[in-house]
Design a protein around this motif. Structure first.
Motif, PDB file in Angstrom:
ATOM      1  N   TYR A 180      -6.620   2.142   8.226  1.00  0.00           N
ATOM      2  CA  TYR A 180      -6.766   0.574   8.259  1.00  0.00           C
ATOM      3  C   TYR A 180      -7.431   0.302   9.682  1.00  0.00           C
ATOM      4  O   TYR A 180      -8.678   0.410   9.338  1.00  0.00           O
ATOM      5  CB  TYR A 180      -5.779  -0.274   8.149  1.00  0.00           C
ATOM      6  N   THR A 210       1.169   5.599  -1.366  1.00  0.00           N
ATOM      7  CA  THR A 210       0.998   6.539  -1.877  1.00  0.00           C
ATOM      8  C   THR A 210       2.226   7.286  -2.467  1.00  0.00           C
ATOM      9  O   THR A 210       2.918   8.200  -1.644  1.00  0.00           O
ATOM     10  CB  THR A 210       0.022   7.329  -1.424  1.00  0.00           C
ATOM     11  N   ARG A 238      -0.217  12.043  -1.546  1.00  0.00           N
ATOM     12  CA  ARG A 238      -0.978  11.798   0.206  1.00  0.00           C
ATOM     13  C   ARG A 238      -1.659  12.375   0.338  1.00  0.00           C
ATOM     14  O   ARG A 238      -1.622  13.759   0.303  1.00  0.00           O
ATOM     15  CB  ARG A 238       0.676  11.940   0.875  1.00  0.00           C
ATOM     16  N   GLY A 239      -1.983  12.439   1.288  1.00  0.00           N
ATOM     17  CA  GLY A 239      -3.477  13.084   2.203  1.00  0.00           C
ATOM     18  C   GLY A 239      -4.458  13.352   1.814  1.00  0.00           C
ATOM     19  O   GLY A 239      -5.306  14.534   1.635  1.00  0.00           O
ATOM     20  N   LYS A 240      -5.169  12.949  -0.162  1.00  0.00           N
ATOM     21  CA  LYS A 240      -5.615  13.616  -0.792  1.00  0.00           C
ATOM     22  C   LYS A 240      -7.034  12.205  -0.554  1.00  0.00           C
ATOM     23  O   LYS A 240      -7.834  11.996  -1.477  1.00  0.00           O
ATOM     24  CB  LYS A 240      -5.503  13.972  -1.643  1.00  0.00           C
ATOM     25  N   GLY A 241      -7.357  11.243   0.628  1.00  0.00           N
ATOM     26  CA  GLY A 241      -7.478   9.898  -0.057  1.00  0.00           C
ATOM     27  C   GLY A 241      -7.130   9.268  -0.734  1.00  0.00           C
ATOM     28  O   GLY A 241      -8.588   8.095  -1.081  1.00  0.00           O
ATOM     29  N   ILE A 242      -6.489   8.631  -1.103  1.00  0.00           N
ATOM     30  CA  ILE A 242      -6.006   8.025  -2.373  1.00  0.00           C
ATOM     31  C   ILE A 242      -5.842   6.200  -1.508  1.00  0.00           C
ATOM     32  O   ILE A 242      -6.399   6.025  -2.176  1.00  0.00           O
ATOM     33  CB  ILE A 242      -5.176   8.634  -3.527  1.00  0.00           C
ATOM     34  N   ALA A 243      -5.598   6.842  -1.081  1.00  0.00           N
ATOM     35  CA  ALA A 243      -5.395   5.261  -0.120  1.00  0.00           C
ATOM     36  C   ALA A 243      -6.755   4.967   0.170  1.00  0.00           C
ATOM     37  O   ALA A 243      -6.611   3.586   0.183  1.00  0.00           O
ATOM     38  CB  ALA A 243      -4.186   5.316   0.914  1.00  0.00           C
ATOM     39  N   ARG A 244      -7.292   5.787   0.860  1.00  0.00           N
ATOM     40  CA  ARG A 244      -8.462   5.012   1.373  1.00  0.00           C
ATOM     41  C   ARG A 244      -9.070   4.339   0.521  1.00  0.00           C
ATOM     42  O   ARG A 244      -9.783   3.739   0.285  1.00  0.00           O
ATOM     43  CB  ARG A 244      -8.828   6.257   2.412  1.00  0.00           C
ATOM     44  N   SER A 289       1.645  -0.483   9.057  1.00  0.00           N
ATOM     45  CA  SER A 289       3.451   0.717   8.913  1.00  0.00           C
ATOM     46  C   SER A 289       2.523   1.650  10.223  1.00  0.00           C
ATOM     47  O   SER A 289       1.135   2.306  10.211  1.00  0.00           O
ATOM     48  CB  SER A 289       3.616   1.678   7.927  1.00  0.00           C
ATOM     49  N   VAL A 316       1.143  -1.314   0.176  1.00  0.00           N
ATOM     50  CA  VAL A 316      -0.410   0.125  -0.576  1.00  0.00           C
ATOM     51  C   VAL A 316       0.782   1.428   0.522  1.00  0.00           C
ATOM     52  O   VAL A 316       2.314   1.365   1.382  1.00  0.00           O
ATOM     53  CB  VAL A 316      -1.103   0.136   1.121  1.00  0.00           C
TER      54      VAL A 316
HETATM   55  C1  LIG Z   1       0.198   5.330   4.498  1.00  0.00           C
HETATM   56  C2  LIG Z   1      -0.020   5.905   3.320  1.00  0.00           C
HETATM   57  C3  LIG Z   1      -0.088   4.579   2.109  1.00  0.00           C
HETATM   58  C4  LIG Z   1      -1.451   6.617   3.014  1.00  0.00           C
HETATM   59  O1  LIG Z   1      -1.922   7.337   1.879  1.00  0.00           O
HETATM   60  P1  LIG Z   1      -2.744   8.499   1.089  1.00  0.00           P
HETATM   61  O2  LIG Z   1      -3.319   8.589   0.153  1.00  0.00           O
HETATM   62  O3  LIG Z   1      -2.003   9.676   1.794  1.00  0.00           O
HETATM   63  O4  LIG Z   1      -3.645   8.051   2.349  1.00  0.00           O
HETATM   64  P2  LIG Z   1      -5.637   8.624   2.789  1.00  0.00           P
HETATM   65  O5  LIG Z   1      -5.022  10.517   2.194  1.00  0.00           O
HETATM   66  O6  LIG Z   1      -6.204   7.916   1.929  1.00  0.00           O
HETATM   67  O7  LIG Z   1      -5.268   8.815   4.395  1.00  0.00           O
HETATM   68  C5  LIG Z   1      -5.355   7.955   4.833  1.00  0.00           C
HETATM   69  C6  LIG Z   1      -6.173   8.133   6.229  1.00  0.00           C
HETATM   70  O8  LIG Z   1      -4.312   8.014   7.010  1.00  0.00           O
HETATM   71  C7  LIG Z   1      -4.766   9.001   7.355  1.00  0.00           C
HETATM   72  N1  LIG Z   1      -3.440   9.917   7.090  1.00  0.00           N
HETATM   73  C8  LIG Z   1      -3.266  10.269   5.759  1.00  0.00           C
HETATM   74  N2  LIG Z   1      -2.191  11.577   6.476  1.00  0.00           N
HETATM   75  C9  LIG Z   1      -1.720  11.419   7.215  1.00  0.00           C
HETATM   76  C10 LIG Z   1      -0.866  12.197   7.759  1.00  0.00           C
HETATM   77  N3  LIG Z   1       0.057  13.264   7.664  1.00  0.00           N
HETATM   78  N4  LIG Z   1      -1.052  12.362   9.293  1.00  0.00           N
HETATM   79  C11 LIG Z   1      -1.667  11.511  10.380  1.00  0.00           C
HETATM   80  N5  LIG Z   1      -2.397  10.369   9.353  1.00  0.00           N
HETATM   81  C12 LIG Z   1      -2.212  10.570   7.732  1.00  0.00           C
HETATM   82  C13 LIG Z   1      -5.704   9.717   8.282  1.00  0.00           C
HETATM   83  O9  LIG Z   1      -6.834   9.111   8.804  1.00  0.00           O
HETATM   84  C14 LIG Z   1      -6.426   9.629   6.827  1.00  0.00           C
HETATM   85  O10 LIG Z   1      -7.873   9.488   6.701  1.00  0.00           O
HETATM   86  P3  LIG Z   1      -8.926  10.982   7.073  1.00  0.00           P
HETATM   87  O11 LIG Z   1      -8.191  11.896   5.373  1.00  0.00           O
HETATM   88  O12 LIG Z   1     -10.410  10.655   6.556  1.00  0.00           O
HETATM   89  O13 LIG Z   1      -8.505  11.569   8.320  1.00  0.00           O
HETATM   90  C15 LIG Z   1       1.210   6.247   2.927  1.00  0.00           C
HETATM   91  O14 LIG Z   1       1.428   7.772   3.449  1.00  0.00           O
HETATM   92  C16 LIG Z   1       2.324   6.162   2.505  1.00  0.00           C
HETATM   93  O15 LIG Z   1       2.518   5.705   1.338  1.00  0.00           O
HETATM   94  N6  LIG Z   1       3.075   5.728   3.376  1.00  0.00           N
HETATM   95  C17 LIG Z   1       4.372   5.382   2.825  1.00  0.00           C
HETATM   96  C18 LIG Z   1       4.037   3.842   3.024  1.00  0.00           C
HETATM   97  C19 LIG Z   1       3.652   2.887   3.910  1.00  0.00           C
HETATM   98  O16 LIG Z   1       3.964   3.511   5.329  1.00  0.00           O
HETATM   99  N7  LIG Z   1       2.462   2.533   3.629  1.00  0.00           N
HETATM  100  C20 LIG Z   1       1.241   1.185   4.316  1.00  0.00           C
HETATM  101  C21 LIG Z   1       2.405   0.628   4.705  1.00  0.00           C
HETATM  102  S1  LIG Z   1       1.355  -0.672   5.816  1.00  0.00           S
END
Ligand SMILES: CC(C)(COP(=O)(O)OP(=O)(O)OC[C@H]1O[C@@H](n2cnc3c(N)ncnc32)[C@H](O)[C@@H]1OP(=O)(O)O)[C@@H](O)C(=O)NCCC(=O)NCCS
Length: 168
Positions: free
Chosen positions: A148, A107, A112-118, A141, A105
Motif C-alpha cells: 500500500y 493472494t 505470492r510475490g508475483k505482483g498479483i496483489a499489486r 496488515s 485483499v
Molecule cells: C499482502 C498480500 C495480499 C500480498 O500479495 P502478493 O500477491 O504476494 O503481493 P505482490 O506480489 O503484488 O507484492 C506487492 C508488494 O508487497 C510487498 N511484498 C510482497 N511479498 C513480500 C514479502 N515476502 N516480503 C516483504 N514484502 C513483500 C512488496 O512491497 C511487493 O512489491 P514488489 O514486488 O514491487 O517488491 C499477501 O501476502 C497476502 O494475501 N497476505 C495475507 C493476507 C493479508 O495480509 N492481506 C492484506 C490485508 S490488508
C-alpha cells in the motif's frame, strides 16, 4: 528469462460471495486473528451472507485474479461506505461522496510475490479514480503495508477504543 505469471483479472459477479468470504477468513488467519476452526466457520458463514447482500445492492465491488485453469488465486474488494460531509483534501470544497474501503485483499500463498496483489490494487485504484470520490481508505496488515505504501497510501489519524467488557 524469468517465467511469466499468467493470470487474468475480472470483476466480481453476484455469485462470488462465498469465495470472497473464504479469502476474508484466510486473510484474517494469516494475520493471526483466527484462533479456532469454529470461529473460522462462523466468520465464513456470516461473511458469505453479508457479502451477498452488499454485492447485490452494489455497495461492494472488487476483482479476482484467475489462473489459466480458471481458478481464483487472489482478490481485492471495496466496501463503498456512506460518510458525513467533509472538507476535501485540497481544502477547497465540501465533499460528500461515499468512501471506498479496500478490504479482503488476499493472494493464495503459492501465488505470492508475483505482483498479483499489486495488479489488483492498481485495478482498484483505477476504478476509484473514475468514481465520484476523493479517497480510498484501508486498514493495513503487516504483510500488506509495503504494497500500500508503494502505491501511495499513507497512515492517518484513526484511533480505536474497545468498549469495556466486550472482549469475552
Ligand atoms: C499482502 C498480500 C495480499 C500480498 O500479495 P502478493 O500477491 O504476494 O503481493 P505482490 O506480489 O503484488 O507484492 C506487492 C508488494 O508487497 C510487498 N511484498 C510482497 N511479498 C513480500 C514479502 N515476502 N516480503 C516483504 N514484502 C513483500 C512488496 O512491497 C511487493 O512489491 P514488489 O514486488 O514491487 O517488491 C499477501 O501476502 C497476502 O494475501 N497476505 C495475507 C493476507 C493479508 O495480509 N492481506 C492484506 C490485508 S490488508
Amino acid at each position: 528469462m524469468g517465467q511469466v505469471t499468467q493470470y487474468t483479472i475480472r470483476r466480481y459477479t453476484l455469485d462470488d460471495a462465498a469465495t470472497i468470504a473464504r479469502h476474508r477468513v484466510e486473510m484474517f488467519r494469516d494475520m493471526g486473528e483466527v484462533p479456532t476452526e469454529e470461529l473460522a466457520r462462523d466468520l465464513l458463514g456470516k461473511s458469505t451472507s453479508a457479502l451477498a447482500v452488499l454485492l447485490a445492492d452494489g455497495s461492494y465491488v472488487g476483482w479476482f485474479a484467475i489462473d489459466t485453469g480458471g481458478n481464483v488465486i487472489a482478490g481485492a474488494g471495496v466496501h463503498i461506505k456512506l460518510q458525513l460531509p467533509r472538507i476535501s483534501h485540497g481544502h477547497v470544497r465540501v465533499e460528500h461522496s461515499p468512501v471506498p474501503l479496500a478490504v479482503n485483499v488476499y493472494t493464495e500463498p503459492q501465488w505470492r510475490g508475483k505482483g498479483i496483489a499489486r495488479a489488483l490494487m492498481r485495478e482498484l485504484l483505477r476504478w476509484a479514480s473514475e468514481q465520484r470520490t476523493d479517497r480510498v481508505v484501508l486498514h493495513a496488515s503487516n504483510a500488506g503495508r509495503p504494497l500500500y505504501e508503494s502505491l501511495g497510501f499513507h497512515s492517518t489519524n484513526e484511533m480505536r477504543w474497545f468498549v469495556p467488557g466486550t472482549n469475552g
